[in-house]
Each structure stands twice: as C-alpha cells, then as structure tokens.
Enzyme design. Structure first.
Site, PDB file in Angstrom:
ATOM      1  N   ASP A   2      48.251  52.711  50.162  1.00  0.00           N
ATOM      2  CA  ASP A   2      49.318  52.014  49.449  1.00  0.00           C
ATOM      3  C   ASP A   2      49.010  51.879  47.966  1.00  0.00           C
ATOM      4  O   ASP A   2      47.851  51.755  47.567  1.00  0.00           O
ATOM      5  CB  ASP A   2      49.495  50.614  50.071  1.00  0.00           C
ATOM      6  CG  ASP A   2      50.835  49.997  49.720  1.00  0.00           C
ATOM      7  OD1 ASP A   2      51.734  50.722  49.264  1.00  0.00           O
ATOM      8  OD2 ASP A   2      50.986  48.774  49.911  1.00  0.00           O
ATOM      9  N   HIS A  37      51.406  59.842  43.584  1.00  0.00           N
ATOM     10  CA  HIS A  37      51.233  60.484  44.895  1.00  0.00           C
ATOM     11  C   HIS A  37      50.254  61.647  44.808  1.00  0.00           C
ATOM     12  O   HIS A  37      49.437  61.848  45.709  1.00  0.00           O
ATOM     13  CB  HIS A  37      52.585  60.975  45.419  1.00  0.00           C
ATOM     14  CG  HIS A  37      53.562  59.876  45.717  1.00  0.00           C
ATOM     15  ND1 HIS A  37      53.229  58.775  46.465  1.00  0.00           N
ATOM     16  CD2 HIS A  37      54.866  59.711  45.361  1.00  0.00           C
ATOM     17  CE1 HIS A  37      54.285  57.973  46.564  1.00  0.00           C
ATOM     18  NE2 HIS A  37      55.285  58.518  45.908  1.00  0.00           N
ATOM     19  N   ASN A  51      50.402  53.986  45.365  1.00  0.00           N
ATOM     20  CA  ASN A  51      50.490  55.177  44.514  1.00  0.00           C
ATOM     21  C   ASN A  51      51.526  55.019  43.402  1.00  0.00           C
ATOM     22  O   ASN A  51      51.267  55.364  42.238  1.00  0.00           O
ATOM     23  CB  ASN A  51      50.847  56.401  45.363  1.00  0.00           C
ATOM     24  CG  ASN A  51      49.729  56.820  46.293  1.00  0.00           C
ATOM     25  OD1 ASN A  51      48.559  56.752  45.947  1.00  0.00           O
ATOM     26  ND2 ASN A  51      50.093  57.233  47.499  1.00  0.00           N
ATOM     27  N   SER A  95      53.021  46.530  58.230  1.00  0.00           N
ATOM     28  CA  SER A  95      54.253  47.279  57.964  1.00  0.00           C
ATOM     29  C   SER A  95      54.579  48.284  59.075  1.00  0.00           C
ATOM     30  O   SER A  95      55.199  49.315  58.825  1.00  0.00           O
ATOM     31  CB  SER A  95      54.163  48.010  56.614  1.00  0.00           C
ATOM     32  OG  SER A  95      53.983  47.091  55.558  1.00  0.00           O
ATOM     33  N   ARG A 105      64.107  57.201  51.036  1.00  0.00           N
ATOM     34  CA  ARG A 105      63.984  57.195  49.577  1.00  0.00           C
ATOM     35  C   ARG A 105      64.916  58.248  48.956  1.00  0.00           C
ATOM     36  O   ARG A 105      65.286  59.221  49.611  1.00  0.00           O
ATOM     37  CB  ARG A 105      62.541  57.483  49.163  1.00  0.00           C
ATOM     38  CG  ARG A 105      61.592  56.332  49.451  1.00  0.00           C
ATOM     39  CD  ARG A 105      60.186  56.634  48.984  1.00  0.00           C
ATOM     40  NE  ARG A 105      59.288  55.507  49.250  1.00  0.00           N
ATOM     41  CZ  ARG A 105      57.991  55.516  49.008  1.00  0.00           C
ATOM     42  NH1 ARG A 105      57.421  56.604  48.503  1.00  0.00           N
ATOM     43  NH2 ARG A 105      57.255  54.459  49.277  1.00  0.00           N
ATOM     44  N   TRP A 153      50.394  52.443  40.862  1.00  0.00           N
ATOM     45  CA  TRP A 153      49.344  53.008  40.010  1.00  0.00           C
ATOM     46  C   TRP A 153      49.971  53.862  38.921  1.00  0.00           C
ATOM     47  O   TRP A 153      49.567  53.764  37.738  1.00  0.00           O
ATOM     48  CB  TRP A 153      48.395  53.856  40.851  1.00  0.00           C
ATOM     49  CG  TRP A 153      47.316  54.508  40.039  1.00  0.00           C
ATOM     50  CD1 TRP A 153      46.089  53.989  39.722  1.00  0.00           C
ATOM     51  CD2 TRP A 153      47.374  55.792  39.411  1.00  0.00           C
ATOM     52  NE1 TRP A 153      45.377  54.866  38.945  1.00  0.00           N
ATOM     53  CE2 TRP A 153      46.144  55.984  38.729  1.00  0.00           C
ATOM     54  CE3 TRP A 153      48.334  56.796  39.348  1.00  0.00           C
ATOM     55  CZ2 TRP A 153      45.863  57.141  38.006  1.00  0.00           C
ATOM     56  CZ3 TRP A 153      48.064  57.941  38.626  1.00  0.00           C
ATOM     57  CH2 TRP A 153      46.838  58.105  37.964  1.00  0.00           C
ATOM     58  N   LEU A 172      35.044  65.511  62.335  1.00  0.00           N
ATOM     59  CA  LEU A 172      36.000  64.426  62.133  1.00  0.00           C
ATOM     60  C   LEU A 172      37.431  64.853  62.459  1.00  0.00           C
ATOM     61  O   LEU A 172      37.893  65.900  62.012  1.00  0.00           O
ATOM     62  CB  LEU A 172      35.920  63.962  60.679  1.00  0.00           C
ATOM     63  CG  LEU A 172      36.771  62.773  60.245  1.00  0.00           C
ATOM     64  CD1 LEU A 172      36.203  61.480  60.807  1.00  0.00           C
ATOM     65  CD2 LEU A 172      36.827  62.699  58.721  1.00  0.00           C
ATOM     66  N   SER A 228      56.066  56.924  56.020  1.00  0.00           N
ATOM     67  CA  SER A 228      56.653  56.152  57.108  1.00  0.00           C
ATOM     68  C   SER A 228      58.072  56.630  57.386  1.00  0.00           C
ATOM     69  O   SER A 228      58.682  57.351  56.592  1.00  0.00           O
ATOM     70  CB  SER A 228      56.666  54.662  56.761  1.00  0.00           C
ATOM     71  OG  SER A 228      57.637  54.393  55.761  1.00  0.00           O
ATOM     72  N   THR A 229      58.617  56.191  58.518  1.00  0.00           N
ATOM     73  CA  THR A 229      60.014  56.494  58.809  1.00  0.00           C
ATOM     74  C   THR A 229      60.921  55.838  57.768  1.00  0.00           C
ATOM     75  O   THR A 229      61.957  56.397  57.394  1.00  0.00           O
ATOM     76  CB  THR A 229      60.391  56.005  60.217  1.00  0.00           C
ATOM     77  OG1 THR A 229      59.980  54.636  60.367  1.00  0.00           O
ATOM     78  CG2 THR A 229      59.703  56.844  61.285  1.00  0.00           C
TER      79      THR A 229
END
Length: 277
Positions: free
Chosen positions: A57, A75, A59, A234, A109, A62, A165, A103-104
């Site tokens: 969270d 981003h 971006n 969220s 946006r 910033w 990983l 996110s959905t």
C-alpha cells in the site's frame, strides 16, 4: 519590501542541502547498515513465518509526495521493490509470499490509471517468471482483461515446477469473492458427485471450504504486513488470516526497506501464538 529569507527558512534550506550532500549520505547509509545488521542478528533462527502476506500500500501517495503528476510512477517504483522483498524472504527462510497487487475494487479505477497499472503488473509477473520464481496467481481471473489473465496463466504454467519460494500474486483479488468462489466450486464438485444440498449441509466442515480457496494446499499466512500506515485488512485473505499476526508499517511501499521487513519478523518472533488456547 525585503525579500531576504527569514532565519528559519535559511536554516531549513541549509539542513536540506546537508541531507543531500554526499558526506551526509555516506554517514547515513553506514549507520543504516549497522542498524540493519543489529536487527538481523537479534532475530531468533527458529521462529520464522512460513507464509508472509504483504499488502503493498501507498504507491500513489508516494508518487504524490515525490511531486509526480502520474501516480503510475509510484506503481512502477513499487513493482521494482518486489524483487528485493523476495530476496529478503529467501534469506529469512520464508516459504510462501503473497503479494496483493490489485484488488477487485481496484478494477473500478478510471481506465487512464487502471490500464497502465495492469501493464506494470503484467511486466512484473513476467519478470518473476523469467527470474525462475514459482508464480501462483490468486484471484478471480475471469474478472480481468484477457491479456492480463493470459499473462498470469502463462506464468503459472511456466513456473509450476520451479523450486524454492512460492510467490502468490493476488490480482483481481478480494477476500469475500474468494470465499464465494470457494463455496461455488465446492457446490459444483459435490453436484457432479450426485450429492444433494441437504446431504452436503449435514457433513459440511471448515476444511471442505478451505480445500477450494485460491491458496489451497498452502499454509495460511503466519504474518501479514501492510505498509503506508493503514491499519485494516481491506478484505485481504479473510479466511486464511484467522490466526495471522499483523504488522502495520508507516512507510509507503516504494520506500519499504530491509530493516522494515526485519522489524516485522522481529515483532512476529516476539509474539505468543496461542490459537485461542
């Protein structure tokens, strides 16, 4: 009228110039590395989270704080930070990292922001696959544009046997949507077996739904980190985070440093996980 700067204004500019100077930067970086090593050396080696979820969270905030008119610069800077986080996770012995990239709700946006963001996500996922990371998309791929969905599926197929990983990329992800999809998948599966709703209701257990989550087969996140100072989930991994520890960090994601990650691990190691007992 005199335009001579006031003493406080002159002092502020002098302080800013000192901070930008090379000697100050060298001293600051040396002090930071010493503190980073100190925090790292204090971590217990036997208390490491297997699965770390990260809400990336801040971006856009910033970007604005840096004076950028285009928030996608935030981003892009945030995407560049991901490889560092994964390297730190490797060093710490973490087995799974889940990155919430979109996110959905983000799908609503404006196109002028969403489309460049999707391109950044696609580039990031392709870079992770090229680096040999084991990429697992988690999200409602059917909600995404075809191009983005194809990139995610291709990365999953190309890296399914990659060692090390596991990197879950949560794109088009919402916790409520995930639970709904899990229940829908369970119902379809049971219907194909001829199980009636009444029969399913009699035997339904928590584990039956867990087996249909996007992250099925993986350990639940032990630690969830959120940057930018917001203290809420969220909708992130609502089902899986029932017993997770949470760490909220004030720094915006593009400025997230190794020492911030180490502090999160230190905080996790200091907690007593009783699981309700």
């Amino acid at each position: 009228m005199s335009t001579r700067p006031t003493e406080p204004g002159r002092a502020a500019r002098l302080a800013a110039a000192v901070r930008r100077s090379r000697p100050y930067g060298v001293v600051r970086d040396a002090a930071y590395r010493m503190y980073e090593r100190r925090v790292e050396s204090s971590l217990p080696t036997d208390i490491t989270p297997r699965h770390v979820g990260v809400i990336l969270d801040g971006n856009r905030r910033w970007a604005r704080s840096q004076g950028h008119a285009d928030v996608n610069s935030g981003h892009r800077r945030g995407a560049d930070k991901i490889s560092e986080l994964l390297r730190w996770s490797d060093e710490a012995g973490v087995e799974v990292v889940t990155l919430w990239l979109l996110s959905t709700d983000n799908l609503n946006r404006p196109a002028g922001e969403l489309e460049p963001l999707l391109r950044i996500i696609e580039d990031t996922v392709e870079r992770l696959a090229a680096d040999g990371r084991h990429v697992r998309p988690v999200g409602a791929l059917d909600l995404l544009p075809d191009r983005t969905a194809r990139v995610l599926k291709a990365a999953r197929e190309a890296t399914s046997d990659a060692p090390g990983l596991i990197v879950n990329v949560a794109v088009g992800y919402g916790g409520r949507r995930e639970i709904a999809d899990a229940v829908r998948s369970l119902l379809v599966e049971q219907a194909a077996r001829g199980t009636s709703i009444e029969e399913l209701a009699e035997v339904l257990e928590v584990e039956h739904i867990a087996e249909h989550l996007y992250t099925r087969g993986q350990p639940d996140p032990d630690l969830v980190i959120r940057t930018s100072g917001e203290q809420r989930l969220s909708g992130f991994m609502l089902w899986q985070s029932a017993h997770s520890e949470f760490y909220f960090c004030e720094v915006h994601w593009p400025d997230f440093r190794k020492v911030d990650f180490l502090r999160a691990l230190r905080s996790y190691a200091a907690r007593h996980r009783r699981y309700g007992s």
